[in-house]
Design an enzyme around this catalytic site. Structure first.
Site, PDB file in Angstrom:
ATOM      1  CE  LYS A   1      -1.243  36.569 -14.694  1.00 11.38           C
ATOM      2  NZ  LYS A   1      -1.969  36.863 -16.522  1.00 11.38           N
TER       3      LYS A   1
ATOM      4  CD  GLN B   1      -6.272  38.425 -11.636  1.00 11.84           C
ATOM      5  OE1 GLN B   1      -6.102  39.186 -10.768  1.00 11.84           O
ATOM      6  NE2 GLN B   1      -7.203  38.215 -11.960  1.00 11.84           N
TER       7      GLN B   1
ATOM      8  CG  ASP C   1      -6.451  35.964 -20.392  1.00  7.10           C
ATOM      9  OD1 ASP C   1      -6.397  35.030 -19.085  1.00  7.10           O
ATOM     10  OD2 ASP C   1      -7.303  36.463 -20.268  1.00  7.10           O
TER      11      ASP C   1
ATOM     12  CG  HIS D   1      -2.568  31.552 -14.360  1.00 11.11           C
ATOM     13  ND1 HIS D   1      -1.741  32.071 -13.094  1.00 11.11           N
ATOM     14  CD2 HIS D   1      -3.504  32.759 -13.912  1.00 11.11           C
ATOM     15  CE1 HIS D   1      -1.629  32.673 -13.401  1.00 11.11           C
ATOM     16  NE2 HIS D   1      -3.207  34.263 -13.462  1.00 11.11           N
TER      17      HIS D   1
HETATM   18  P1  GDP Z   1      -2.539  33.613 -17.451  1.00 10.06           P
HETATM   19  O1  GDP Z   1      -3.351  33.985 -17.848  1.00 10.06           O
HETATM   20  O2  GDP Z   1      -1.509  34.389 -17.891  1.00 10.06           O
HETATM   21  O3  GDP Z   1      -1.895  31.857 -17.582  1.00 10.06           O
HETATM   22  O4  GDP Z   1      -2.239  33.040 -19.092  1.00 10.06           O
HETATM   23  P2  GDP Z   1      -3.789  32.059 -19.725  1.00 10.06           P
HETATM   24  O5  GDP Z   1      -3.570  30.210 -19.121  1.00 10.06           O
HETATM   25  O6  GDP Z   1      -5.108  32.295 -19.145  1.00 10.06           O
HETATM   26  O7  GDP Z   1      -3.618  32.307 -21.475  1.00 10.06           O
HETATM   27  C1  GDP Z   1      -2.348  31.865 -21.908  1.00 10.06           C
HETATM   28  C2  GDP Z   1      -2.795  30.886 -23.180  1.00 10.06           C
HETATM   29  O8  GDP Z   1      -1.632  31.010 -24.228  1.00 10.06           O
HETATM   30  C3  GDP Z   1      -3.360  29.596 -23.310  1.00 10.06           C
HETATM   31  O9  GDP Z   1      -4.107  28.627 -23.466  1.00 10.06           O
HETATM   32  C4  GDP Z   1      -1.486  29.411 -23.089  1.00 10.06           C
HETATM   33  O10 GDP Z   1      -1.769  27.305 -22.870  1.00 10.06           O
HETATM   34  C5  GDP Z   1      -1.730  29.547 -24.289  1.00 10.06           C
HETATM   35  N1  GDP Z   1       0.508  29.776 -24.638  1.00 10.06           N
HETATM   36  C6  GDP Z   1       1.246  30.414 -23.512  1.00 10.06           C
HETATM   37  N2  GDP Z   1       2.030  30.378 -23.972  1.00 10.06           N
HETATM   38  C7  GDP Z   1       2.046  30.638 -25.717  1.00 10.06           C
HETATM   39  C8  GDP Z   1       2.267  30.487 -26.340  1.00 10.06           C
HETATM   40  O11 GDP Z   1       3.852  31.127 -26.563  1.00 10.06           O
HETATM   41  N3  GDP Z   1       1.928  29.902 -27.864  1.00 10.06           N
HETATM   42  C9  GDP Z   1       0.903  29.806 -28.508  1.00 10.06           C
HETATM   43  N4  GDP Z   1      -0.006  29.818 -29.089  1.00 10.06           N
HETATM   44  N5  GDP Z   1      -0.151  28.921 -26.885  1.00 10.06           N
HETATM   45  C10 GDP Z   1       0.478  29.644 -25.773  1.00 10.06           C
HETATM   46  P1  IMO Z   2      -5.340  35.580 -15.387  1.00  6.32           P
HETATM   47  O1  IMO Z   2      -4.301  36.138 -13.775  1.00  6.32           O
HETATM   48  C1  IMO Z   2      -7.873  38.625 -17.779  1.00  6.32           C
HETATM   49  C2  IMO Z   2     -10.758  41.069 -16.236  1.00  6.32           C
HETATM   50  C3  IMO Z   2     -12.225  40.698 -16.449  1.00  6.32           C
HETATM   51  C4  IMO Z   2     -12.985  41.734 -16.835  1.00  6.32           C
HETATM   52  C5  IMO Z   2     -11.885  42.200 -14.868  1.00  6.32           C
HETATM   53  C6  IMO Z   2     -12.487  43.066 -13.931  1.00  6.32           C
HETATM   54  O2  IMO Z   2      -5.722  34.730 -15.958  1.00  6.32           O
HETATM   55  O3  IMO Z   2      -4.156  37.023 -16.460  1.00  6.32           O
HETATM   56  P2  IMO Z   2     -13.999  40.155 -12.309  1.00  6.32           P
HETATM   57  O4  IMO Z   2     -13.791  38.997 -12.416  1.00  6.32           O
HETATM   58  O5  IMO Z   2     -11.868  40.639 -11.335  1.00  6.32           O
HETATM   59  O6  IMO Z   2     -14.156  41.455 -11.075  1.00  6.32           O
HETATM   60  O7  IMO Z   2     -13.142  41.582 -13.561  1.00  6.32           O
HETATM   61  O8  IMO Z   2     -10.894  41.839 -15.263  1.00  6.32           O
HETATM   62  N1  IMO Z   2     -10.763  40.262 -15.579  1.00  6.32           N
HETATM   63  C7  IMO Z   2      -9.209  39.114 -16.337  1.00  6.32           C
HETATM   64  N2  IMO Z   2      -9.132  39.524 -17.810  1.00  6.32           N
HETATM   65  N3  IMO Z   2      -7.060  38.000 -17.634  1.00  6.32           N
HETATM   66  C8  IMO Z   2      -7.216  37.418 -15.894  1.00  6.32           C
HETATM   67  O9  IMO Z   2      -6.618  36.737 -15.189  1.00  6.32           O
HETATM   68  C9  IMO Z   2      -8.928  38.620 -15.283  1.00  6.32           C
HETATM   69  N4  IMO Z   2      -8.916  38.688 -13.814  1.00  6.32           N
HETATM   70  C10 IMO Z   2     -10.061  39.378 -14.387  1.00  6.32           C
HETATM   71  O10 IMO Z   2     -12.721  40.182 -17.826  1.00  6.32           O
HETATM   72  O11 IMO Z   2     -12.749  43.085 -17.496  1.00  6.32           O
HETATM   73 MG    MG Z   3      -6.067  33.593 -17.786  1.00  5.81          MG
END
Ligand code: GDP
Ligand code: IMO
Ligand code: MG
Length: 423
Positions: free
Chosen positions: A16, A224, A13, A41
């Site tokens: 990416k 991840q 998170d 994502h």
């Molecule tokens: P990913 O799994 O790595 O693609 O990340 P996620 O989407 O799960 O989580 C990132 C969160 O942060 C999302 O809600 C994005 O919209 C938000 N986000 C990304 N970049 C920024 C930033 O620079 N500032 C803020 N405030 N939010 C961001």
């Molecule tokens: P993105 O791509 C954050 C965590 C789960 C759990 C562990 C194993 O959005 O960054 P699983 O479902 O793989 O058996 O879970 O990994 N986990 C993540 N945490 N971002 C993710 O993906 C995750 N994908 C799995 O919360 O701790």
């Molecule tokens: Mg994510």
């Protein structure tokens, strides 16, 4: 040509999806190489917000092809739902031919999810905190040489193969207790299998290598984060795939000498969702402030993410494992109202001060040694160029670059595409 890789350096998170979306106009192909719909994502542009689970984050750029690679595990129901949602929003990758599936990618069955749930519920307090999408059991079947793959869906005996694997799962599930009814899920699965036949299936290793030969640009999109890697993360609190650069090689069928730039992406602080060690975790109101300001709630499960300060030993470990050449710092704006920021530079461990992540931090805590850094105390969400960066933020960036020994090339100051600054 070489394949550039973009991946997370923390526990997932990091942002990416946002950065792949920003970068994709420079690439001809975006390829997911591991993980599955445990990923969420998020992309934001033109006041629209999308969360992608399986589909690569290059899907909104007209000229980019998107590949769900061999190392990914696909839940056909979720993939179909993602595509339905995109179509409702006016995007049709299938119609446009901008999405292809690797024949060798494995399929998540409804019974894989039941196995995930059964296994987690038996673990009690020691549970992983899985997203329960069936990821672990599907990779177990892959390495156990029982799995079903995308390419199998077009074979005449696919249904028999499915029934055989399902029967094996039911046998295992019967040892856990009563098996929940999954008739509806199974129907949806079989319909979704028919649906995914309409998406081109490709020999992904040839596709990617041919792209390179033809001088086309390829970006591998991680899911991840490095600290969730099955080999090098905080095992057993990890996911079931290699989330590192090496995973891009095995998941796409590219040789290590074909890897180009490695973009390592991290938040200006740290988060983790699910169980497992998190040395810099904050259990106080500062942690809650980070969670609220950063909207730290899972994109896939909605779970509250655990929050804490940035962890240099953990980041250095991730940079080493991945061969990171350029860093990208996300969510700096979340720290806008923090008078003081803290950075974990070392750990206190077994009475010693160390600067690396030790093997055992589950039963034996690595206590963070924190250094105080001055906050910038101003709203940075509107800044669009390097020159507008406040001096205290510039110092924080310089401090991190020195500690991490890799340049920070991009800074993200908000969730929208446009809130991205090249440094
Ligand atoms: P990913 O799994 O790595 O693609 O990340 P996620 O989407 O799960 O989580 C990132 C969160 O942060 C999302 O809600 C994005 O919209 C938000 N986000 C990304 N970049 C920024 C930033 O620079 N500032 C803020 N405030 N939010 C961001
Ligand atoms: P993105 O791509 C954050 C965590 C789960 C759990 C562990 C194993 O959005 O960054 P699983 O479902 O793989 O058996 O879970 O990994 N986990 C993540 N945490 N971002 C993710 O993906 C995750 N994908 C799995 O919360 O701790
Ligand atoms: Mg994510």
């Amino acid at each position: 040509m070489q394949v550039d890789v973009l991946l997370g350096l923390q526990w997932g998170d990091e942002g990416k999806g946002k950065i792949v979306d920003v970068f994709c106009p420079k690439y001809d192909l975006i390829a997911r190489f591991q993980g599955g719909p445990n990923a969420g994502h998020t992309l934001e542009f033109d006041n629209k917000k999308f969360v992608l689970n399986t589909i690569p984050s290059g899907i909104f750029n007209e000229g980019t092809l998107n590949l769900i690679g061999s190392g990914v595990v696909i839940d056909p129901i979720i993939l179909k739902r993602e595509l339905d949602n995109l179509r409702t929003a006016g995007f049709d990758p299938v119609g446009k031919g901008t999405l292809v599936l690797a024949r060798k990618a494995h399929l998540i069955l409804p019974t894989h999810q039941l196995l995930d749930a059964a296994s987690e519920s038996k673990m009690g307090a020691g549970k992983i905190g899985s997203t329960l999408k069936g990821i672990g059991p599907t990779y177990m079947d892959k390495t156990g040489r029982n799995g079903l793959r995308v390419g199998d869906t077009t074979l005449p005996d696919f249904k028999e193969r499915y029934e055989k694997l399902k029967a094996k799962h039911l046998e295992i599930l019967s040892h856990y207790g009563e098996i929940p009814d999954f008739t509806e899920k199974e129907e949806a699965f079989l319909q979704a299998i028919e649906f995914i036949k309409s998406i081109p299936h490709v020999d992904a290793e040839h596709l990617v290598n041919n792209y390179l030969k033809e001088g086309k640009r390829v970006l591998a999109e991680g899911a991840q984060g490095t600290l969730l890697d099955v080999d090098f993360g905080s095992y057993p609190f990890v996911t079931s795939s290699n989330t590192t650069t090496a995973g891009a090689c095995t998941g796409l069928g590219i040789a290590p000498n074909k890897i180009g730039s490695v973009y390592g992406i991290f938040k200006a602080y740290a988060t983790r969702v699910g169980g497992g060690p998190f040395p810099t975790e904050l259990h106080d109101e500062t942690g809650e402030k980070l969670r609220q300001l950063g909207h730290e709630f899972g994109a896939t499960t909605g779970r509250a993410r655990r929050t804490g300060w940035i962890d240099i030993p953990a980041l250095k470990y991730a940079i080493m494992l991945n061969g990171v050449t350029e860093l990208i710092m996300m969510k700096a704006d979340v720290l806008d109202t923090f008078e003081k920021i803290y950075v974990c530079t070392h750990y206190k461990y077994n009475g010693e001060v160390i600067d690396y992540m030790p093997y055992e931090i589950i039963t034996n805590t690595a206590e963070p040694v924190l250094e105080e850094v001055q906050g910038w105390n101003q709203d940075i969400t509107g800044i669009r160029s390097k020159d507008e960066i406040p001096a205290a933020l510039a110092s924080y960036i310089a401090y991190l670059e020195k500690a991490l020994e890799v340049p920070i090339k991009y800074l993200s100051v908000g969730p929208d595409r446009v809130q991205t600054i090249e440094l």
